[in-house]
Design a protein around this motif. Structure first.
Motif, PDB file in Angstrom:
ATOM      1  N   VAL A 150       0.826  -1.216   0.000  1.00 19.12           N
ATOM      2  CA  VAL A 150       0.000   0.000   0.000  1.00 19.12           C
ATOM      3  C   VAL A 150       0.859   1.265   0.000  1.00 19.12           C
ATOM      4  O   VAL A 150       0.353   2.357  -0.277  1.00 19.12           O
ATOM      5  CB  VAL A 150      -0.963   0.025   1.213  1.00 19.12           C
ATOM      6  N   LEU A 151       2.143   1.118   0.294  1.00 25.39           N
ATOM      7  CA  LEU A 151       3.019   2.285   0.325  1.00 25.39           C
ATOM      8  C   LEU A 151       3.725   2.519  -1.006  1.00 25.39           C
ATOM      9  O   LEU A 151       4.518   3.451  -1.141  1.00 25.39           O
ATOM     10  CB  LEU A 151       4.057   2.135   1.439  1.00 25.39           C
ATOM     11  N   GLU A 152       3.444   1.692  -1.985  1.00 25.77           N
ATOM     12  CA  GLU A 152       3.986   1.895  -3.333  1.00 25.77           C
ATOM     13  C   GLU A 152       2.842   2.363  -4.216  1.00 25.77           C
ATOM     14  O   GLU A 152       1.943   1.586  -4.558  1.00 25.77           O
ATOM     15  CB  GLU A 152       4.606   0.605  -3.868  1.00 25.77           C
ATOM     16  N   TYR A 181      -3.153   7.406   4.840  1.00 26.93           N
ATOM     17  CA  TYR A 181      -4.303   7.557   5.729  1.00 26.93           C
ATOM     18  C   TYR A 181      -4.525   6.280   6.534  1.00 26.93           C
ATOM     19  O   TYR A 181      -4.330   5.169   6.032  1.00 26.93           O
ATOM     20  CB  TYR A 181      -5.561   7.886   4.923  1.00 26.93           C
ATOM     21  N   GLY A 182      -4.918   6.461   7.780  1.00 24.77           N
ATOM     22  CA  GLY A 182      -5.212   5.314   8.631  1.00 24.77           C
ATOM     23  C   GLY A 182      -6.138   5.718   9.766  1.00 24.77           C
ATOM     24  O   GLY A 182      -6.082   6.847  10.267  1.00 24.77           O
ATOM     25  N   VAL A 213       5.808   6.147  -6.638  1.00 24.09           N
ATOM     26  CA  VAL A 213       6.494   6.611  -5.432  1.00 24.09           C
ATOM     27  C   VAL A 213       6.441   5.500  -4.391  1.00 24.09           C
ATOM     28  O   VAL A 213       5.365   4.998  -4.055  1.00 24.09           O
ATOM     29  CB  VAL A 213       5.844   7.888  -4.875  1.00 24.09           C
ATOM     30  N   ASP A 214       7.610   5.114  -3.891  1.00 25.53           N
ATOM     31  CA  ASP A 214       7.700   4.027  -2.910  1.00 25.53           C
ATOM     32  C   ASP A 214       8.022   4.602  -1.532  1.00 25.53           C
ATOM     33  O   ASP A 214       9.093   5.179  -1.319  1.00 25.53           O
ATOM     34  CB  ASP A 214       8.786   3.036  -3.337  1.00 25.53           C
ATOM     35  N   GLY A 215       7.098   4.430  -0.599  1.00 29.43           N
ATOM     36  CA  GLY A 215       7.276   4.945   0.759  1.00 29.43           C
ATOM     37  C   GLY A 215       7.716   3.887   1.748  1.00 29.43           C
ATOM     38  O   GLY A 215       7.580   4.081   2.974  1.00 29.43           O
TER      39      GLY A 215
END
Length: 230
Positions: A150-152, A181-182, A213-215
């Motif tokens: 979910v972070l990519e 968001y969470g 974008v990879d977080g």
């Protein structure tokens, strides 16, 4: 008489040694008593359930710090002109999982001078929480963090324009701020509103239609500042 005086002098010398030793022991005991029970943590290791104050640094795939509570790491990254967030230490319970998606960490943004809420993922939190078990005060450890899909995120040209970003001005390897968001409740209701958290993400791919974008951060350095009772 000479032998008697020699023995008396020997006894007197040992009395002085004992008096000095007693005074030193008294001072040590006074210092220790002033410290309370916290001094015990220097000789014991962390057990599950204990509250632990942790200093941490998260690194991106290139090995650059993304967010850190270590002053020397922060100062070095700033000196090198890197995008890094400053943070305070975090306090968690050893070997206890986070029940929500993100753990909020106040983060200082050096480029704006503002403080934002950084989102430490539950996977990152849980990895740190489990890793501290068995550690001692001031002990350091490097841990591997598992990625989350979910972070990519893919951001198309229109989404970038809405954020004020011209795709022509960014390249692979650049670092951008991203919002995740969470929910702050373990069991959100239909009326619950998710909270927004900041992450820094690296552009891993660029096409004519947008960027990826990879977080995710694959590695963390942690240091135990102190710990107490459960």
């Amino acid at each position: 008489m000479g032998e008697k005086k020699r023995k008396e002098a020997e006894v007197a010398r040992w009395k002085k040694v004992l008096v000095v030793g007693a005074c030193v022991l008294f001072v040590v005991l006074m210092i220790v008593s002033g410290m309370g029970y916290s001094w015990l943590s220097m000789f014991s290791s962390i057990k599950p359930g204990q509250a632990v104050e942790v200093s941490f640094t998260l690194y991106d795939g290139a090995g650059n710090p993304v967010i850190t509570s270590e002053q020397d790491v922060y100062a070095k990254a700033i000196g090198e002109g890197r995008a890094v967030l400053g943070a305070q230490t975090i306090t968690l319970a050893a070997n206890q999982s986070l029940a929500i998606e993100y753990y909020p960490v106040n983060a200082y943004i050096p480029t704006t001078g503002e403080v934002a809420v950084f989102g430490l993922t539950s996977k990152e939190y849980n990895s740190i929480s489990s890793a501290v078990v068995g550690m001692r005060t001031n002990e350091q450890k490097t841990i591997t963090l598992s990625p989350s899909s979910v972070l990519e995120k893919f951001n198309d040209v229109d989404e970038l324009k809405e954020s004020g970003i011209d795709i022509a001005n960014v390249s692979s390897g650049d670092v951008l701020g991203m919002t995740v968001y969470g929910f702050t409740e373990q069991n959100p209701t239909i009326n619950s509103t998710p909270a927004a958290y900041l992450r820094l993400g690296e552009i891993t791919r660029k096409t004519t239609g947008g960027i990826v974008v990879d977080g995710n951060y694959p590695r963390a350095d942690i240091r135990v500042v102190q710990f107490g009772s459960s």
